[in-house]
Design a protein around this motif. Structure first.
Motif, short mmCIF file in Angstrom:
data_model
loop_
_atom_site.label_atom_id
_atom_site.label_comp_id
_atom_site.label_asym_id
_atom_site.label_seq_id
_atom_site.Cartn_x
_atom_site.Cartn_y
_atom_site.Cartn_z
N PRO A 297 39.31 76.03 15.64
CA PRO A 297 39.43 76.22 14.44
C PRO A 297 39.48 75.01 13.55
CG PRO A 297 40.44 77.66 15.71
CD PRO A 297 39.86 76.84 16.72
N GLY A 298 40.72 75.38 12.41
CA GLY A 298 41.19 74.76 11.69
C GLY A 298 42.41 75.27 11.38
N GLY A 299 42.23 76.80 11.63
CA GLY A 299 44.26 77.37 11.04
C GLY A 299 45.06 77.52 11.99
N ARG A 300 45.79 77.04 11.82
CA ARG A 300 47.62 76.78 12.51
C ARG A 300 47.40 78.45 13.08
NH1 ARG A 300 49.89 75.84 7.91
NH2 ARG A 300 51.80 76.68 7.16
N HIS A 301 47.33 79.64 12.30
CA HIS A 301 47.10 80.73 12.81
C HIS A 301 46.76 81.17 13.52
CE1 HIS A 301 50.31 80.48 9.55
NE2 HIS A 301 49.75 80.72 9.10
N CYS A 302 45.77 80.19 13.89
CA CYS A 302 45.08 80.78 15.00
C CYS A 302 45.06 80.58 16.58
CB CYS A 302 42.99 80.55 15.10
SG CYS A 302 42.49 81.08 13.92
N LEU A 303 44.01 81.55 17.60
CA LEU A 303 44.74 81.45 18.98
C LEU A 303 43.70 81.45 19.69
CD1 LEU A 303 45.79 81.79 22.02
CD2 LEU A 303 45.97 83.92 21.19
N VAL A 304 43.10 80.09 20.10
CA VAL A 304 42.59 79.96 21.25
C VAL A 304 42.01 80.20 22.31
CG1 VAL A 304 40.11 78.54 21.04
CG2 VAL A 304 41.02 78.47 19.30
N VAL A 305 41.30 80.99 23.12
CA VAL A 305 41.31 80.86 24.74
C VAL A 305 40.59 80.91 25.20
CG1 VAL A 305 42.19 82.21 26.95
CG2 VAL A 305 43.08 82.63 24.89
N VAL A 306 40.28 79.75 26.27
CA VAL A 306 38.76 78.88 26.97
C VAL A 306 39.44 80.01 28.47
CG1 VAL A 306 38.18 77.11 27.44
CG2 VAL A 306 38.79 77.35 25.39
N THR A 307 37.82 80.51 28.90
CA THR A 307 37.66 80.74 30.11
C THR A 307 37.17 79.97 30.82
OG1 THR A 307 36.01 81.81 30.21
CG2 THR A 307 38.62 82.94 29.62
N SER A 308 36.95 79.41 31.62
CA SER A 308 36.01 78.08 32.55
C SER A 308 36.41 78.24 34.35
CB SER A 308 36.14 77.17 31.98
OG SER A 308 35.33 76.18 32.96
N ARG A 309 35.40 78.02 34.81
CA ARG A 309 35.77 77.89 35.99
C ARG A 309 35.89 76.00 36.63
NH1 ARG A 309 29.59 80.05 38.69
NH2 ARG A 309 29.68 82.17 37.39
N TYR A 310 35.54 75.75 35.78
CA TYR A 310 36.34 74.45 35.72
C TYR A 310 37.52 74.07 35.01
CZ TYR A 310 31.28 72.37 36.89
OH TYR A 310 30.20 72.07 37.30
N ARG A 311 38.31 73.00 35.50
CA ARG A 311 39.72 72.91 34.71
C ARG A 311 40.06 72.34 33.62
NH1 ARG A 311 43.79 71.77 39.80
NH2 ARG A 311 42.75 73.13 41.35
N LEU A 312 39.16 71.85 33.23
CA LEU A 312 38.58 71.11 31.31
C LEU A 312 39.54 70.89 31.19
CD1 LEU A 312 37.36 74.44 29.71
CD2 LEU A 312 35.89 72.41 30.96
N THR A 313 40.60 69.17 31.97
CA THR A 313 41.61 68.36 31.87
C THR A 313 41.14 67.97 30.71
OG1 THR A 313 40.48 67.32 33.75
CG2 THR A 313 42.39 68.73 34.07
N GLY A 314 39.72 67.10 29.97
CA GLY A 314 40.02 66.93 29.28
C GLY A 314 40.32 67.80 27.98
N LEU A 315 40.85 69.05 27.62
CA LEU A 315 41.42 69.41 26.17
C LEU A 315 42.56 69.17 26.35
CD1 LEU A 315 38.80 72.99 26.31
CD2 LEU A 315 38.99 70.87 25.35
N ARG A 316 43.24 68.69 27.10
CA ARG A 316 44.83 68.34 26.89
C ARG A 316 44.80 67.19 25.99
NH1 ARG A 316 48.12 68.95 31.41
NH2 ARG A 316 46.41 69.39 32.50
N ALA A 317 43.72 66.84 26.01
CA ALA A 317 43.89 65.52 24.69
C ALA A 317 44.39 66.59 23.23
CB ALA A 317 42.77 64.58 24.32
N ASP A 318 43.41 67.78 22.91
CA ASP A 318 43.89 69.10 22.65
C ASP A 318 44.90 69.40 22.41
OD1 ASP A 318 40.93 67.81 20.94
OD2 ASP A 318 40.09 68.38 22.98
N GLY A 319 45.75 69.24 23.02
CA GLY A 319 46.95 70.53 23.14
C GLY A 319 47.16 71.18 23.84
N ALA A 320 46.17 71.51 24.94
CA ALA A 320 46.04 72.60 25.84
C ALA A 320 46.88 72.88 26.43
CB ALA A 320 44.07 72.17 25.78
N LEU A 321 47.27 74.10 26.71
CA LEU A 321 47.80 74.33 28.60
C LEU A 321 47.37 75.64 29.24
CD1 LEU A 321 51.37 75.68 26.15
CD2 LEU A 321 50.54 73.25 27.26
#
Length: 687
Positions: free
Chosen positions: A129-153
């Motif tokens: 999303p575009g808002g800084r007040h949102c929260l995004v939680v992703v679940t996956s069988r993969y580690r999705l290390t590519g989202l680290r560039a998007d600031g993921a923890l």
């Protein structure tokens, strides 16, 4: 509370901690990963439900169908659903227009978004999303290390503890049924191996069959080939189906590695084993292992160390049996067998450079380099992989790869000799002896008889050891092999000495020396002198005699001769044995300082060589010397070290040394580890 949710308090706290770590002006993005059936969706749903008040503008959920038979969900379709849920009446058709509107609409909103079953970082990225007040939680069988560039923890979800799994079953079938059939319940929990989906499916099946004994399902799950089939409920998801979905999206190369690794007689997986199994480069193997780890089909347990979850391994084995031809399976197994032989032989060269070894033949010449470069690394590799190496020996026996079987047993000599796994030592040589006989190689058969008999003698089976050595002696004489004749005579002498028959022992040892002197085999002569010295040492201990020309002096002279010869022959391991006994003889002649010095030098060598057995023996000798010279504190220190070292390899020795420690506070006889009453196995090194 859902009956399928328990024991995740630490995970809930971890998610809250991750959420609190995001800077104020950023959009929190958390990735929860784990294998199929681990409970990712349940955990995140529970956490987000508890945060409803923090997101008054709504909570959005979408299943991205990352492993669906119909293929992953289109991010544009999901975006359209989200926009309509937020009240947008007219959703643009184009993806770029939808994405721009999505970012615009969410700017300023307090919304939580759960993206479930995501296949790739790109699939999730377009829905941020575009808002800084949102929260995004992703679940996956993969580690999705590519989202680290998007600031993921990231948070990786682990397996259930035993008590939590029992709690899930208790909620499903009732506490009384769990109490009544507790042992069967715990067996089911163990066979589900901490996987929540498996526990829940087992619970559902048991709940639907209230009159069926729990042990019936436990017995069904205990059959490995049928365990995955048993973990299914009519019309519902099974563990097998969930794993099939993860498997279906692998590349062909990664899927083949998944199958091949599971079919191997190995549990210690690393990049070299993977490279050998697929016959690819080390770099390619590392890349494919990363794919399996990213997909959570393989766990990375340390630097270049991997393992399967038990149920995942069963699935991979079934896919392997279904998709790998028998010829391909056999070729893969043989490549790995040759790799084990090649690497164990390299370890043997480092650890026993003076040792006589049999020839080596490979069906597939290994090209992957060894994982060690020095003695400590070689011994550590043998110890860490002893179960896999023995599994390869058994496989070679079953498949009648006879040369591989006896050659690998021969290569494992340093493992048996230094680390004293007696059961494996004897089993391996029984297999090696059988394989050499089938192969028609009489030299190899004699080697198996001699090396195996040393293990039998060390394990206290002296009569069996004498029988094996006697067979080797007859075969050596038939072949006219003087060296092997001497080896058999040495072994028979050592076994008689172990049984307390000193005269028979000395007779055979002198015959061995005579044979080896004629053959100019100095190392064998030195080894025989060590055992003759032990006999003299035992006589000195029994007589409490240390005078000139007494047995202690004879022992000291024999050990000195053996030590000098072994040093000259560059055999440091056996030279250290001779030095240790020389120190013990010095104590009996009254020179305690010399004894402590020699024994201390030997102890340092065995510590550097990684030989726990000989560290224990030398520590025990040091304790005996100190005790005899009225140094109870020093004796206690050495005996405590010996007991600790024995504990992991010889409980009977540990108990015996414990008795010595107990005797320090009361009246107790001085005890010598060379005393035959102490049931100390003799260890003639393979010549």
């Amino acid at each position: 509370m859902t009956p399928h949710f328990t024991d995740r308090e630490n995970d809930l706290s971890a998610l809250a901690d991750l959420h609190g770590r995001f800077p104020e002006l950023s959009t929190p993005l958390i990735v929860v990963s784990g294998p199929a059936g681990i409970g990712k969706t349940t955990l995140v749903s529970r956490w987000l439900r508890g945060m409803t008040g923090s997101f008054p503008d709504g909570q959005l959920y979408a299943d991205l169908r990352g492993h669906s038979e119909t293929g992953p969900a289109d991010p544009g379709d999901v975006m359209g659903q989200f926009l309509r849920a937020l009240g947008v009446g007219q959703v643009p058709h184009g993806l770029d227009e939808r994405a721009a509107l999505w970012r615009s609409v969410t700017d300023g909103l307090h919304v939580s978004i759960m993206l479930d079953n995501v296949l790739s970082a790109a699939q999730a990225r377009s829905l941020l999303p575009g808002g800084r007040h949102c929260l995004v939680v992703v679940t996956s069988r993969y580690r999705l290390t590519g989202l680290r560039a998007d600031g993921a923890l990231y948070h990786e979800l682990g397996l259930l503890e035993e008590d939590a799994a029992v709690e899930i079953l208790s909620r499903g079938i009732g506490a009384e049924r769990v109490r009544r059939e507790g042992s069967a319940v715990y067996q089911i929990v163990a066979l589900c191996a901490g996987l929540p989906l498996a526990v829940c499916l087992a619970s559902a099946r048991l709940a639907s069959r209230p009159r069926q004994p729990v042990r019936t399902m436990a017995e069904a799950l205990a059959q490995d080939r049928g365990r995955l089939a048993a973990l299914a409920v009519e019309g519902e998801l099974s563990v097998y189906a969930a794993l099939d979905e993860s498997y279906a999206v692998l590349t062909p190369e990664a899927a083949r590695l998944y199958r091949c690794l599971a079919l191997l007689p190995a549990r210690h997986l690393d990049s070299r084993l993977a490279a050998v199994a697929l016959d690819v480069s080390l770099g390619e193997a590392e890349r494919l292992l990363d794919v399996l780890v990213e997909a959570n089909l393989l766990e990375d347990t340390g630097p270049d160390a991997y393992r399967f979850h038990d149920l995942v391994r069963l699935h991979a084995e079934e896919r392997g049996r279904a998709e790998e031809s028998p010829t391909a399976q056999e070729e893969t197994s043989r490549r790995v067998g040759d790799w084990h032989l090649h690497t164990a032989s390299a370890a043997q060269t480092l650890l026993s450079p003076i040792q006589f070894t049999l020839g080596r033949e490979y069906a597939h010449e290994p090209t992957v380099t060894c994982p060690f470069a020095d003695e400590s690394g070689a011994l550590a590799w043998l110890e860490a992989r002893r179960a896999d190496l023995m599994a390869t020996v058994r496989t070679a026996d079953e498949k009648r790869w006879d040369k591989l079987a006896w050659q690998l047993v021969d290569a494992l000599w340093p493992l048996f000799h230094r680390l004293r796994h007696y059961d494996l030592w004897i089993e391996a040589h029984e297999i090696g002896r059988r394989a050499a006989r089938r192969d028609g190689d009489r030299t190899a058969e004699r080697q198996m008889l001699n090396s195996g008999a040393i293990g039998l003698n060390a394990a206290g089976r002296t009569d069996d050891a004498i029988d094996w050595f006697s067979q080797s002696l007859r075969a050596a004489r038939e072949a006219g092999d003087v060296r092997d004749e001497g080896q058999a005579l040495l072994g028979i002498g050592a076994a008689h000495r172990e049984a307390g028959r000193f005269q028979e022992a000395a007779d055979h040892l002198h015959r061995a020396i005579s044979a080896w002197q004629d053959a100019r085999y100095g190392r064998g002569v030195a080894l025989a002198r060590i055992i003759l010295g032990e006999i003299a040492l035992e006589e000195a201990q029994a007589e409490r005699s240390g005078g000139a020309n007494g047995p202690a002096e004879r022992a000291a002279e024999l050990f000195a001769q053996a030590h000098e010869a072994l040093v000259a022959l560059n055999d440091p391991y056996d030279a250290a044995r001779a030095l240790a006994f020389s120190g013990r003889a010095s104590a009996l002649t009254g020179t305690y300082d010399t004894a402590a010095e020699r024994l201390g030098e030997a102890l340092r060598f065995f510590a550097s060589a990684g030989s726990a057995h000989w560290q224990a023996r030398v520590s025990e000798m040091l304790g005996a010397c100190a005790h005899e010279h009225s140094l109870p504190g020093t004796a206690r220190e050495h005996w405590e070290r010996a007991r600790s070292l024995y504990a992991s390899q010889s409980p009977s020795d540990a108990r015996r040394v414990g008795d010595l420690l107990a005797g320090l506070s009361g009246a107790s006889r001085p005890v010598d580890p060379a005393d035959p009453r102490e049931e100390r196995p003799t260890d003639p090194s393979e010549s």
